[in-house]
Design a protein around this motif. Structure first.
Motif, PDB file in Angstrom:
ATOM      1  N   LEU A  86      36.459  62.728  43.389  1.00 13.18           N
ATOM      2  CA  LEU A  86      35.440  62.689  44.442  1.00 13.18           C
ATOM      3  C   LEU A  86      36.031  63.124  45.778  1.00 13.18           C
ATOM      4  O   LEU A  86      35.415  63.909  46.513  1.00 13.18           O
ATOM      5  CB  LEU A  86      34.855  61.274  44.569  1.00 13.18           C
ATOM      6  N   PHE A  90      34.636  66.193  48.085  1.00 13.79           N
ATOM      7  CA  PHE A  90      34.157  66.040  49.462  1.00 13.79           C
ATOM      8  C   PHE A  90      35.062  66.760  50.456  1.00 13.79           C
ATOM      9  O   PHE A  90      34.581  67.284  51.471  1.00 13.79           O
ATOM     10  CB  PHE A  90      33.991  64.561  49.826  1.00 13.79           C
ATOM     11  N   VAL A 152      26.662  61.812  38.514  1.00 17.22           N
ATOM     12  CA  VAL A 152      27.737  61.935  39.504  1.00 17.22           C
ATOM     13  C   VAL A 152      27.606  63.267  40.242  1.00 17.22           C
ATOM     14  O   VAL A 152      27.662  63.314  41.471  1.00 17.22           O
ATOM     15  CB  VAL A 152      29.125  61.792  38.844  1.00 17.22           C
ATOM     16  N   CYS A 156      26.558  63.343  44.120  1.00 17.95           N
ATOM     17  CA  CYS A 156      27.600  63.778  45.059  1.00 17.95           C
ATOM     18  C   CYS A 156      27.204  65.056  45.784  1.00 17.95           C
ATOM     19  O   CYS A 156      27.565  65.245  46.952  1.00 17.95           O
ATOM     20  CB  CYS A 156      28.924  63.952  44.327  1.00 17.95           C
ATOM     21  N   THR A 175      33.835  59.438  49.924  1.00 18.84           N
ATOM     22  CA  THR A 175      34.423  58.991  48.656  1.00 18.84           C
ATOM     23  C   THR A 175      34.241  57.486  48.498  1.00 18.84           C
ATOM     24  O   THR A 175      33.865  57.008  47.423  1.00 18.84           O
ATOM     25  CB  THR A 175      35.917  59.365  48.595  1.00 18.84           C
ATOM     26  N   ALA A 178      30.625  56.738  47.614  1.00 22.30           N
ATOM     27  CA  ALA A 178      30.338  57.103  46.224  1.00 22.30           C
ATOM     28  C   ALA A 178      30.999  56.134  45.246  1.00 22.30           C
ATOM     29  O   ALA A 178      30.370  55.706  44.267  1.00 22.30           O
ATOM     30  CB  ALA A 178      30.803  58.535  45.948  1.00 22.30           C
TER      31      ALA A 178
END
Length: 192
Positions: A86, A90, A152, A156, A175, A178
């Protein structure tokens, strides 16, 4: 200049122009001028403006895959793998804004093969996440693993768009948000 280096240069400049102006408003003339080549040379390399856009999307997709795959090397738990993946995503969305812009602006590209390339990017990330989940989580249901990966990726993607609109949200904060939402539901499936 070697062909591969020239091609990379053309893709980088085109990525900037497409991100700044959008696909429809971007011109091959401007791209050629910024690169310092003739317009016919662009066509020789990519055949069309759409071909150049496809090359840009493919390059961005490869870069995103490399970043996310590298981020999970050496992770030993499902939680760490998810967190590192993640964070890589990002960070890519923040640090490579122009590439991210191409990967998320499919609405103006519907009806072109660029839309297929964008969906291939989502499939790439979903497959990677499903593979990681199946190696770390105790899930025998393949459909459940795939559904989790789709969730996911979709979540995301929307969170990254929200982060673009809220500059103060760092990749680390995104992150953490999430993980707080995702890991609670996944933790009971962890094998490690």
């Amino acid at each position: 200049m070697p062909r591969a280096e020239r091609e990379r240069q053309m893709i980088e400049v085109a990525e900037s122009v497409f991100a700044e102006r959008g696909y429809a408003a971007a011109s091959m003339d401007e791209i050629a001028e910024r690169v310092g080549v003739s317009k016919p040379m662009l066509y020789e390399y990519f055949q069309s403006k759409e071909g150049l856009l496809l090359a840009c999307i493919q390059a961005a997709r490869a870069e995103l895959r490399e970043a996310t795959e590298k981020s999970v090397l050496g992770t030993t738990t499902a939680e760490d793998a998810l967190r590192q993946g993640l964070l890589a995503f990002f960070t890519f969305a923040r640090d490579r804004r122009q590439a991210w812009s191409l990967l998320r602006h499919e609405m103006s590209l519907i009806g072109t093969s660029a839309a297929e390339e964008l969906e291939a990017t989502r499939r790439q990330q979903t497959d990677l996440i499903a593979h990681l989940m199946s190696s770390y989580l105790n899930v025998s249901d393949l459909a459940l693993t795939q559904a989790m990966a789709e969730f996911v990726v979709g979540g995301c993607e929307r969170l990254a768009i929200w982060c673009e609109q809220n500059e103060e949200i760092t990749p680390i904060a995104a992150t953490d948000y999430a993980m707080n939402l995702l890991w609670g539901g996944l933790r009971h499936l962890s094998q490690h």
